[in-house]
Scaffold this motif. Structure first.
Motif, PDB file in Angstrom:
ATOM      1  N   ALA A 267       0.824  -1.210   0.000  1.00  0.00           N
ATOM      2  CA  ALA A 267       0.000   0.000   0.000  1.00  0.00           C
ATOM      3  C   ALA A 267       0.860   1.262   0.000  1.00  0.00           C
ATOM      4  O   ALA A 267       0.540   2.249  -0.679  1.00  0.00           O
TER       5      ALA A 267
ATOM      6  N   SER B 248      -8.844   2.305  -2.405  1.00  0.00           N
ATOM      7  CA  SER B 248      -9.307   2.818  -1.117  1.00  0.00           C
ATOM      8  C   SER B 248     -10.747   3.309  -1.176  1.00  0.00           C
ATOM      9  O   SER B 248     -11.364   3.515  -0.126  1.00  0.00           O
TER      10      SER B 248
ATOM     11  N   ILE C 291      -8.664  -1.718   0.204  1.00  0.00           N
ATOM     12  CA  ILE C 291      -7.849  -1.033   1.210  1.00  0.00           C
ATOM     13  C   ILE C 291      -8.815  -0.191   2.028  1.00  0.00           C
ATOM     14  O   ILE C 291      -9.245   0.881   1.609  1.00  0.00           O
TER      15      ILE C 291
ATOM     16  N   PHE D 237      -7.145  -4.820   5.066  1.00  0.00           N
ATOM     17  CA  PHE D 237      -7.180  -5.305   3.688  1.00  0.00           C
ATOM     18  C   PHE D 237      -8.308  -6.326   3.556  1.00  0.00           C
ATOM     19  O   PHE D 237      -8.352  -7.313   4.293  1.00  0.00           O
TER      20      PHE D 237
END
Length: 370
Positions: free
Chosen positions: A220, A235, A257, A268
């Motif tokens: 990430a 995200s 995410i 996650f």
């Protein structure tokens, strides 16, 4: 009021916060050390009428209509330095790749079960790196329970308090087959997936089935810094995850995410066998699939994925919301691969680590300088 120490440090303390932290069984119950005030009974801030420094350095506060109160200077400094926060006594996260962590951090299992200092050292590595291994634990089925209860309460799920990972004739999950498993985190179908996972190897004499581990935080970080568009869609774009059986129907919608709330740990949601439906604007779907491919390719790459043999008597603990785990395919005809698993939430690991760290620091102080 503003509290100043001789070294120049300053702390701002609101009057009503001081009022509801009065000791001597005034606001804080002496038996439980918890606040016993109903907020509706708080006075106005103007009830504070005076402050002074006591001869021993503590803080004296007087109140209109209430007895005076005394505040220990060490306790005030403790709060000022943030030693009361959720991150206190927990080591900062350190991300890793295969080049910086070529082998799993490894500790002696019997020592961890018997010695608090060994337990503290193991849990420190686990909290910092997200993963740590115990060895020489034997193959008894109760090992994973014993290690878990050494930390705190086990988390129950629809799979049970502990569960087997074997190749079954009628599997309830692809985990219970000989198929390969892509890098993933368990139970994205839950509002709050389990914090830490414990996996104990009882038998492994088959061909194949290497254990795979990836630090999701490291992947990430790379995407956030180098491919912000990919990171952004991962995200933002939500998927519906589900796990259904005759007796259970768990569902949750979230991004791969998942930042959750402001103080939530990064999670996650990457167990793709239960990632079923896009739950996003139609225009985001092509972007989400492209980002999904990119993230998964990085997670299984040689740069990020640590691969190792899972030997009998070993237990690997890892942060289920951070570390993406998986395995290679294995042959059911060449032998057996039997693992036993359990979950322990972040709260339990952090609570045990704080207690052990406090004891460790107290012991160092009592021992005096070397």
């Amino acid at each position: 009021m503003v509290i100043r120490w001789p070294d120049g440090e300053e702390m701002r303390a609101y009057a009503l916060w001081l009022f509801e932290n009065r000791m001597g069984d005034e606001s804080i119950d002496e038996r439980t050390r918890e606040n016993k005030l109903d907020p509706a009974d708080l006075p106005s801030p103007e009830a504070l009428s005076g402050v002074a420094v006591a001869p021993n350095g503590d803080l004296e506060v007087t109140w209109r209509g209430y007895p005076p109160s005394l505040y220990h200077s060490g306790w005030l400094r403790h709060v000022h330095e943030g030693r009361h926060t959720q991150s206190a006594h927990i080591p900062p996260v350190r991300t890793w790749t295969v080049s910086t962590l070529p082998e799993l951090p490894t500790f002696n299992g019997p020592h961890v079960l018997q010695n608090d200092e060994a337990l503290r050292t193991w849990l420190t590595a686990l909290a910092e790196l997200g993963i740590a291994r115990l060895v020489e634990l034997g193959s008894d089925e109760e090992v994973v329970t014993e290690v878990g209860l050494r930390i705190g309460a086990l988390r129950d799920t629809n799979f049970g308090t502990t569960w087997a990972v074997t190749a079954d004739l009628d599997p309830g999950s692809v985990a219970n087959t000989a198929l390969p498993l892509a890098p993933h985190a368990d139970l994205p179908t839950r509002e709050t997936p389990p914090g830490y996972q414990l996996l104990h190897c009882q038998v492994n004499d088959c061909t194949g089935g290497l254990s795979h581990m990836t630090d999701g935080y490291a992947v990430a970080e790379y995407l956030r810094d180098n491919e912000p568009d990919v990171y952004g869609i991962l995200s933002r774009a939500k998927w519906i995850f589900f796990n259904r059986s005759p007796d259970h129907d768990h569902r949750w919608s979230g991004p791969l995410i998942d930042h959750g709330g402001p103080d939530s740990p990064l999670t996650f949601r990457t167990f793709h066998p239960v990632r079923a439906f896009p739950d996003m604007p139609e225009s985001d779907v092509p972007l989400a699939y492209e980002a999904l491919r990119r993230f998964s390719a990085l997670a299984r790459s040689d740069e990020y994925q640590l691969r190792s043999v899972f030997a009998p008597g070993e237990l690997v603990a890892f942060d289920n919301r951070r570390i993406l785990h998986g395995r290679g395919p294995f042959s059911e005809t060449t032998g057996r691969r039997v693992l036993r698993g359990a979950y322990v939430d972040h709260d339990e690991v952090h609570s045990r680590l704080r207690v052990l760290m406090r004891r460790h620091q107290t012991a160092r102080i009592s021992d005096g300088p070397e």
